[in-house]
Enzyme design. Structure first.
Site, PDB file in Angstrom:
ATOM      1  N   ASP A  97       0.830  -1.204   0.000  1.00  0.00           N
ATOM      2  CA  ASP A  97       0.000   0.000   0.000  1.00  0.00           C
ATOM      3  C   ASP A  97       0.862   1.250   0.000  1.00  0.00           C
ATOM      4  O   ASP A  97       1.476   1.601   1.009  1.00  0.00           O
ATOM      5  CB  ASP A  97      -0.923  -0.003   1.219  1.00  0.00           C
ATOM      6  CG  ASP A  97      -1.988   1.094   1.149  1.00  0.00           C
ATOM      7  OD1 ASP A  97      -1.882   1.955   0.255  1.00  0.00           O
ATOM      8  OD2 ASP A  97      -2.911   1.083   1.968  1.00  0.00           O
ATOM      9  N   ASP A 301      -1.627   5.505  -6.467  1.00  0.00           N
ATOM     10  CA  ASP A 301      -1.882   4.669  -5.290  1.00  0.00           C
ATOM     11  C   ASP A 301      -2.054   3.210  -5.688  1.00  0.00           C
ATOM     12  O   ASP A 301      -2.826   2.890  -6.594  1.00  0.00           O
ATOM     13  CB  ASP A 301      -3.139   5.164  -4.575  1.00  0.00           C
ATOM     14  CG  ASP A 301      -3.468   4.350  -3.333  1.00  0.00           C
ATOM     15  OD1 ASP A 301      -2.527   3.925  -2.646  1.00  0.00           O
ATOM     16  OD2 ASP A 301      -4.660   4.129  -3.067  1.00  0.00           O
TER      17      ASP A 301
END
Length: 423
Positions: A97, A301
């Site tokens: 992440d 992201d």
């Protein structure tokens, strides 16, 4: 109707061993044995001249951590990497992440954790919990100390309606052959709400803040990493996370990395426009503007699944896409996607190009459309930004990053993209 993916593939690891032991003599290869009159000091001194070459070789090593789609391994929409935590190391599949800093794993015992594969801190000789007086505790928004020192505990969430409580801890983290001692992470001991939205075996934060991997690794990776995400439908650990400047693509195209002091974990870039086919979208002035005060701008992201654009950009995108595709049967909505059409009627679709400062990224068709396996239907694999605090943020998400090497270079303030098939 939900999209169907290939069934879960169980991976069998076969370990072979032998019961035969042997003593093998070892000889030094630099030179024949010295004469009796030669001292050990002289021999070591002569051999030391070759050490600089060995040290140069060691400094050029590449740290590469395997990445796979969580869809096939854990029935998760996130990507996972192989890591080991503790001494001896316990294998965990941690979600990769880039939008988070903190690492956390479900620990035994844990109430309502989504996985039976829990980290056993009692089995690690290097594990320790941190006190509420630790300098790390405020970073994780841990509870302040009472009358007497106690472990640092904190509560957090990760999407959906679930929250977890954890004890701030430290232990050795192994990535490929690298061992990072005293890595600070949350040892999760309870989950409230739906546990399905939480990574099953934990998360490794690769954001730009002080709790992230790059910060805790110090000078080890020199502020540089890259990753290549395989297809969501891939069964294998064919993607990779490369840590450090060595082994990064030399011809990679880059765009400036923008810093938002209010959201330091996020990697902002300057998206200046979008084209569908040869048509540049007409959007209101300032639609792509980066504004640290409001959080507006564009973020790269790995944790978000589908790319989302703010309302005026997304409206212009879908309008132009529909005009060029011109599906005879019209368009329908399916789940998060509102621009779906019959593939029996449409055989070709226009490419979508993202224009960044300094480079253009043309999305291949597999990064633009998502297909239903239940019927001949395809959808534009993008959506409008949600109507919450993130309504002003454009997010270039993992589905659009498949088979692309994405490089984050904090040291030189840049983000790079290079096409790379890692299926």
């Amino acid at each position: 109707m939900a999209f169907l993916f290939p069934p879960f593939l169980s991976v069998l690891l076969l370990l072979f061993s032998t019961s035969i032991a042997a003593d093998i003599p070892i000889f030094h290869t630099k030179a024949p044995p010295p004469p009796a009159s030669s001292s050990l000091f002289d021999s070591v001194l002569a051999a030391a001249h070759t050490d600089h070459a060995r040290l140069a070789f060691l400094s050029q090593k590449t740290t590469s951590v395997p990445i796979a789609s969580g869809q096939q391994l854990l029935q998760s929409n996130s990507y996972v990497l192989r890591a080991q935590l503790g001494s001896p190391g316990q294998l965990l599949l941690l979600v990769l992440d880039t939008g988070s800093d903190a690492a956390w794993v479900p620990c035994s015992p844990c109430s309502s954790c989504p996985s039976s594969n829990l980290f056993l801190s009692s089995n690690s000789t290097t594990y320790c919990s941190l006190s509420c007086s630790s300098s790390w505790c405020p970073m994780f928004q841990g509870q302040s100390c009472a009358a007497s020192p106690s472990p640092c505990t904190y509560n957090s969430g990760y999407g959906g309606d679930s929250t977890f409580s954890a004890t701030l801890s430290q232990d050795s983290l192994r990535l490929a052959l690298d061992v990072i001692p005293n890595y600070t992470f949350g040892c999760v001991n309870a989950v409230t709400g739906s546990a399905n939205s939480l990574p099953k075996q934990g998360l490794l934060g690769l954001g730009g803040g002080p709790m992230s991997l790059l910060s805790q690794a110090g000078s080890l990776y020199k502020g540089v990493f890259s990753y290549c995400l395989p297809s969501f439908k891939s069964y294998y650990f064919s993607g990779s996370l490369r840590l450090g400047p060595v082994g990064q693509p030399r011809s990679i195209r880059t765009t400036p990395l923008l810093h938002n002091p209010h959201r330091p974990s996020l990697y902002y870039v300057n998206l200046t426009g979008i084209s569908v086919g040869r048509v540049l979208l007409a959007v209101p002035p300032g639609s792509f503007r980066f504004d640290p005060a409001t959080g507006a701008g564009t973020v790269v992201d790995s944790g978000t699944v589908i790319t989302r654009f703010v309302s005026p950009i997304y409206a212009a995108l879908t309008d132009q896409f529909k005009r060029q595709v011109n599906a005879p049967g019209g368009y329908s909505a399916l789940g998060a996607f509102d621009t779906c059409f019959s593939t029996d009627e449409v055989s070709r679709t226009p490419p979508v190009t993202l224009h960044f400062e300094g480079l253009d990224l043309v999305l291949p068709v597999e990064n633009t459309l998502i297909h239903s396996s239940a019927r001949p239907l395809a959808c534009l694999a993008m959506a409008e930004a949600p109507g919450n605090v993130n309504s002003v943020v454009n997010v270039i998400a993992s589905l659009q990053q498949q088979n692309t090497r994405v490089m984050i270079d904090l040291a030189n303030g840049r983000v790079g993209f290079a096409r790379e098939v890692c299926n």
